[in-house]
Design a protein around this motif. Structure first.
Motif, short mmCIF file in Angstrom:
data_model
loop_
_atom_site.label_atom_id
_atom_site.label_comp_id
_atom_site.label_asym_id
_atom_site.label_seq_id
_atom_site.Cartn_x
_atom_site.Cartn_y
_atom_site.Cartn_z
N PHE A 1 36.26 43.12 28.32
CA PHE A 1 34.89 43.17 28.84
C PHE A 1 34.18 44.35 28.22
N SER B 1 44.16 45.88 43.20
CA SER B 1 42.77 45.53 42.93
C SER B 1 42.38 46.00 41.54
N GLY B 2 41.77 45.12 40.76
CA GLY B 2 41.38 45.48 39.40
C GLY B 2 42.46 45.25 38.37
N GLY C 1 43.59 42.40 37.29
CA GLY C 1 43.32 41.26 36.41
C GLY C 1 43.59 39.89 37.01
N LYS C 2 43.81 39.81 38.32
CA LYS C 2 44.16 38.52 38.94
C LYS C 2 43.03 37.50 38.78
N THR C 3 41.83 37.91 39.14
CA THR C 3 40.71 36.97 39.04
C THR C 3 40.40 36.65 37.58
N THR C 4 40.56 37.64 36.71
CA THR C 4 40.37 37.40 35.28
C THR C 4 41.36 36.34 34.79
N1 LIG Z 1 32.30 40.63 33.85
C1 LIG Z 1 32.93 41.81 33.78
N2 LIG Z 1 32.42 42.85 33.08
C2 LIG Z 1 33.07 44.03 33.00
N3 LIG Z 1 34.25 44.28 33.60
C3 LIG Z 1 34.81 43.29 34.32
C4 LIG Z 1 34.19 42.01 34.45
N4 LIG Z 1 34.98 41.23 35.23
C5 LIG Z 1 36.04 41.98 35.56
N5 LIG Z 1 35.96 43.23 35.02
C6 LIG Z 1 36.95 44.31 35.13
O1 LIG Z 1 38.21 43.78 34.74
C7 LIG Z 1 39.24 44.34 35.54
C8 LIG Z 1 40.03 43.23 36.24
O2 LIG Z 1 39.21 42.64 37.25
P1 LIG Z 1 39.69 41.45 38.19
O3 LIG Z 1 38.50 40.98 38.94
O4 LIG Z 1 40.43 40.47 37.37
O5 LIG Z 1 40.71 42.18 39.17
P2 LIG Z 1 41.52 41.61 40.44
O6 LIG Z 1 42.97 41.87 40.18
O7 LIG Z 1 41.09 40.23 40.71
O8 LIG Z 1 41.04 42.59 41.62
P3 LIG Z 1 40.80 42.28 43.21
O9 LIG Z 1 42.17 42.31 43.86
O10 LIG Z 1 39.94 43.44 43.64
O11 LIG Z 1 40.10 40.96 43.34
C9 LIG Z 1 38.56 45.31 36.52
O12 LIG Z 1 38.63 46.61 35.95
C10 LIG Z 1 37.13 44.80 36.56
O13 LIG Z 1 36.22 45.85 36.83
#
Ligand SMILES: Nc1ncnc2c1ncn2[C@@H]1O[C@H](COP(=O)(O)OP(=O)(O)OP(=O)(O)O)[C@@H](O)[C@H]1O
Ligand SMILES: [Mg+2]
Length: 225
Positions: A13, A40-41, A43-46
């Motif tokens: 990103f 949190s953060g 990368g799960k949602t990614t």
């Molecule tokens: N569109 C974007 N632009 C910039 N950074 C992003 C974007 N989407 C995600 N990130 C960053 O990528 C990293 C992974 O984010 P992600 O949402 O995958 O985390 P997660 O494991 O799902 O967290 P959570 O448990 O809080 O849902 C984080 O540092 C987030 O800030």
């Protein structure tokens, strides 16, 4: 039912120095039941966005059977997802003002990927099984546990080969969370779908066959629970 094969996946990103997700190689046979965990953060949602085609993959490949999502444009990814993936979002994404059954049908009305009569039949069967008998009840008047079950019914109504859920029990108390987990696992056993669940819930993690742990966008191990 397709297997998942991920190779050399790298998601970056703007403004982030390190990749948000970097997976050299991952194979999940069809029918796998996988928990996706990590802070949190991490990368799960990614990961979910990449393997469901919600986000375009620019580096590496994400293959479900013969389909590489990295090679498809947005419209074709959307069509592929409508036909193959059921998604349960963390905050339900139900539409207020619409009834339970209309929420179940809405994405299928829009995508037109599947015959609506079949989706309605399956959707009504699922709602009944989930204890929601009043199909015409507006969703904003349902309890949170009922809303969560409507969201799960919607994800399953198209009889997807792949079910992906982002924190499906996060907003539920222990009992309602267990009920949703029971439903996902029961239906998975019946239909054989691949189940990928991002969760912090230890009791849900412990019920899956495999745990993928993410830390800073990388898989730390592929250990079995
Ligand atoms: N569109 C974007 N632009 C910039 N950074 C992003 C974007 N989407 C995600 N990130 C960053 O990528 C990293 C992974 O984010 P992600 O949402 O995958 O985390 P997660 O494991 O799902 O967290 P959570 O448990 O809080 O849902 C984080 O540092 C987030 O800030
Ligand atoms: Mg997330």
């Amino acid at each position: 039912m397709p297997d998942l094969s991920v190779e050399a996946l790298c998601v970056r990103f703007p403004g982030l120095e390190a990749p948000a997700l970097e997976i050299a190689s991952l194979d999940l046979p069809a029918g796998s039941r996988v928990a996706l965990t990590g802070a949190s953060g991490s990368g799960k949602t990614t990961f979910i966005n990449a393997v469901t085609g919600l986000e375009r993959v620019r580096a590496g490949s994400v293959r479900w059977g013969g389909t590489d999502l990295a090679a498809l444009g947005e419209a074709r990814r959307d069509r592929w997802r409508a036909a193959h993936v059921g998604l349960v979002m963390q905050d339900f994404h139900l539409f207020a003002g619409l009834s339970a059954i209309d929420n179940v049908l809405l994405p299928h009305r829009l995508s037109r990927a599947l015959p609506l009569a079949d989706v309605r039949e399956t959707g009504e069967r699922l709602l009944r099984r989930f204890g929601i008998e009043r199909f015409g009840q507006r969703v904003e008047t349902l309890s949170r546990g009922q809303m969560q079950r409507v969201a799960v019914a919607r994800a399953l109504a198209g009889r997807p080969a792949i079910l992906v859920a982002d924190e499906p029990t996060a907003s539920l108390d222990a009992e309602a969370g267990r009920a949703v987990a029971d439903l996902l696992l029961e239906l998975g056993a019946e239909t054989g779908f691949t189940l990928i669940v991002a969760t912090h819930d230890p009791s849900l993690v412990s019920r899956m066959d495999r745990v993928l742990r993410l830390a800073n966008g990388r898989l730390t191990d592929g250990a079995r629970a």
